[in-house]
Design an enzyme around this catalytic site. Sequence first.
Site, short mmCIF file in Angstrom:
data_model
loop_
_atom_site.label_atom_id
_atom_site.label_comp_id
_atom_site.label_asym_id
_atom_site.label_seq_id
_atom_site.Cartn_x
_atom_site.Cartn_y
_atom_site.Cartn_z
N LEU A 1 9.30 -3.52 -10.09
CA LEU A 1 9.47 -3.57 -8.52
C LEU A 1 9.37 -2.15 -7.72
O LEU A 1 10.24 -1.97 -6.81
CB LEU A 1 10.67 -4.38 -8.25
N ALA A 2 8.70 -1.22 -8.30
CA ALA A 2 8.45 0.16 -7.33
C ALA A 2 7.45 -0.57 -6.56
O ALA A 2 7.38 -1.78 -5.95
CB ALA A 2 7.79 1.07 -8.14
N MET B 1 4.17 -0.59 -5.60
CA MET B 1 3.18 -1.59 -5.53
C MET B 1 3.54 -2.90 -6.22
O MET B 1 3.02 -3.91 -5.87
CB MET B 1 2.24 -1.04 -6.73
N GLY B 2 4.66 -2.88 -7.01
CA GLY B 2 5.11 -4.20 -7.59
C GLY B 2 5.93 -4.97 -6.33
O GLY B 2 5.57 -6.23 -6.47
N VAL C 1 4.39 -1.65 -14.30
CA VAL C 1 5.43 -0.27 -14.47
C VAL C 1 4.48 0.89 -15.13
O VAL C 1 3.20 0.79 -15.05
CB VAL C 1 6.08 -0.56 -15.60
N ASN D 1 -2.29 1.52 -13.97
CA ASN D 1 -3.24 2.35 -14.53
C ASN D 1 -3.33 2.90 -15.86
O ASN D 1 -2.78 3.81 -16.04
CB ASN D 1 -3.46 3.62 -13.49
N SER E 1 -6.13 -1.79 -6.94
CA SER E 1 -6.57 -0.77 -6.09
C SER E 1 -6.27 -1.31 -4.50
O SER E 1 -6.58 -2.34 -4.08
CB SER E 1 -7.98 -0.12 -6.28
N GLY F 1 -3.42 0.74 -3.12
CA GLY F 1 -2.26 1.29 -2.66
C GLY F 1 -1.12 0.31 -1.97
O GLY F 1 -1.59 -0.91 -2.43
N LYS G 1 -11.28 0.31 -13.62
CA LYS G 1 -10.41 0.81 -12.46
C LYS G 1 -10.48 2.36 -12.70
O LYS G 1 -10.19 3.02 -11.62
CB LYS G 1 -9.07 0.23 -12.50
N HIS H 1 -13.32 3.89 -10.99
CA HIS H 1 -12.98 3.77 -9.66
C HIS H 1 -12.26 4.88 -9.06
O HIS H 1 -12.55 5.41 -7.99
CB HIS H 1 -12.48 2.28 -9.24
N ASN H 2 -11.21 5.46 -9.79
CA ASN H 2 -10.51 6.38 -9.39
C ASN H 2 -11.17 7.87 -9.45
O ASN H 2 -11.06 8.61 -8.67
CB ASN H 2 -9.13 6.46 -10.15
N GLU I 1 -13.25 7.90 -6.48
CA GLU I 1 -12.27 8.35 -5.68
C GLU I 1 -12.06 9.79 -5.38
O GLU I 1 -12.08 10.53 -4.37
CB GLU I 1 -11.00 7.49 -5.52
N LYS J 1 -2.67 12.00 -11.07
CA LYS J 1 -1.95 11.14 -12.11
C LYS J 1 -2.74 10.94 -13.67
O LYS J 1 -2.18 10.35 -14.08
CB LYS J 1 -1.52 9.88 -11.41
#
Length: 479
Positions: free
Chosen positions: A11-12, A14-15, A77, A105, A131, A133, A186, A189-190, A193, A264
């Site tokens: 649960l950061a 994004m979660g 996570v 990711n 994706s 954010g 993904k 995709h990054n 980006e 990252k």
Amino acid sequence: MALTRIGLAGLAVMGQNLALNIAEKGFPISVYNRTTSKVDETVQRAKIEGNLPLYGFHDPASFVNSIQKPRVVIMLVKAGAPVDQTIATLAAHLEQGDCIIDGGNEWYENTERREKEMEERGLLYLGMGVSGGEEGARHGPSMMPGGSVEAYQYIEDILLKVSAQVPDSGPCVTYIGKGGSGNFVKMVHNGIEYGDMQLIAEAYDVLKSVGKLTNSELQQVFAEWNKGELLSFLVEITADIFGIKDDQGEGYLVDKVLDKTGMKGTGKWTVQQAAELSVAAPTIEASLDSRFLSGLKDERVAASKIFQGDYTSGEPVDKAQLIEDVRKALYASKICSYAQGMNIIKAKSTEKGWGLNLGELARIWKGGCIIRASFLDRIKKAYDRNAELANLLIDPEFAQEIMDRQAAWRRVVCLAINNGVSTPGMSASLAYFDSYRRDRLPANLVQAQRDYFGAHTYERVDMPGSFHTEWYKIANSKI
């Protein structure tokens, strides 16, 4: 309480946002986090944001047992060891037929390893790129699930509602393919980006350093560009950034931000995979190199004192013409960056037998994700016209657009060089185009050199076969 439809662990930012999105779409959800304060925080947000059907649990057993069978748990996570630790925690309470989805990711080979390990335990596994954010996670991301088809079918109804909705092309989610294909897509995709962001930064640098545009003018330019062919999330937020004043002092905030870019790892992975697959990706590589160079802040400051001087050409600049030229150069460079990304995906799909649909990938990137842009619709149509398209550059529509813009593109790169402004992304894109469009490159000399010093042999243009020449002996026999 009744059993929930799905669970989410981790649960950061994004979660939390994805869990609230799922609950808001009418699917009761259980949430769990090792740090229990995050659970309480998420439950509180669910109450504030509309008494959403979200239920928090402080221990993994009660969390897993609160979900209806076959159970589906999404993990959000940090990639690597934390994923394995979370899987171990959850799997201790899961039963045969239950499903784990990794929404982070993750390196695609880790996903493939875990899918095999879970299969041996009777569990299903999906690696799902997400994706967009925190805003995308909360209100509709682009989602790229790959792995078990059966697992995807468990949650297809949820993903179709939770993902971004684009009126003319539908929900921004599709089953990507087998194994780690969702994570791989993904990752690329990054990488695209990275290229996009670098090209926009270079456009900004040329307009500011050579054209002397103010932040106010830059805001107007990017806002105007966002109404046309460059319409995209990244151009939109760039316009916003130029308008933000510094609340800690005078002037604009963007000028106070340290010129040192973080990362990252997905961009580096993309470049490494391009090399492994022998796919040219110079724009994406240049964007990665630019981030490395930005990290050398102290060295650059020292170098700037050594290499002092006026690097400007001194030639007058027509501001309106420069703005138009940079717009065209940015668009042409962007086509090259996307072409490179698509070619990496295509090569990997061929190697792994994934059978990926490139047009469908362009479709699900039209909304929710960071690289969402109006011209993705054109990319989808290009692959609809020819699913075996060798390169986006040779699609008739894109080929014409490149030809229409190449004069402006060359002017911008030359102008930047003559004024000492680095444009590695635009220059790499132009070099990619110029190499791709030529029927003969100086690679003949490189191959001759390889044969000279290493007897690597060469082929000829006028007859079949493999040849080796004693270059040294012949050259020195004439002395």
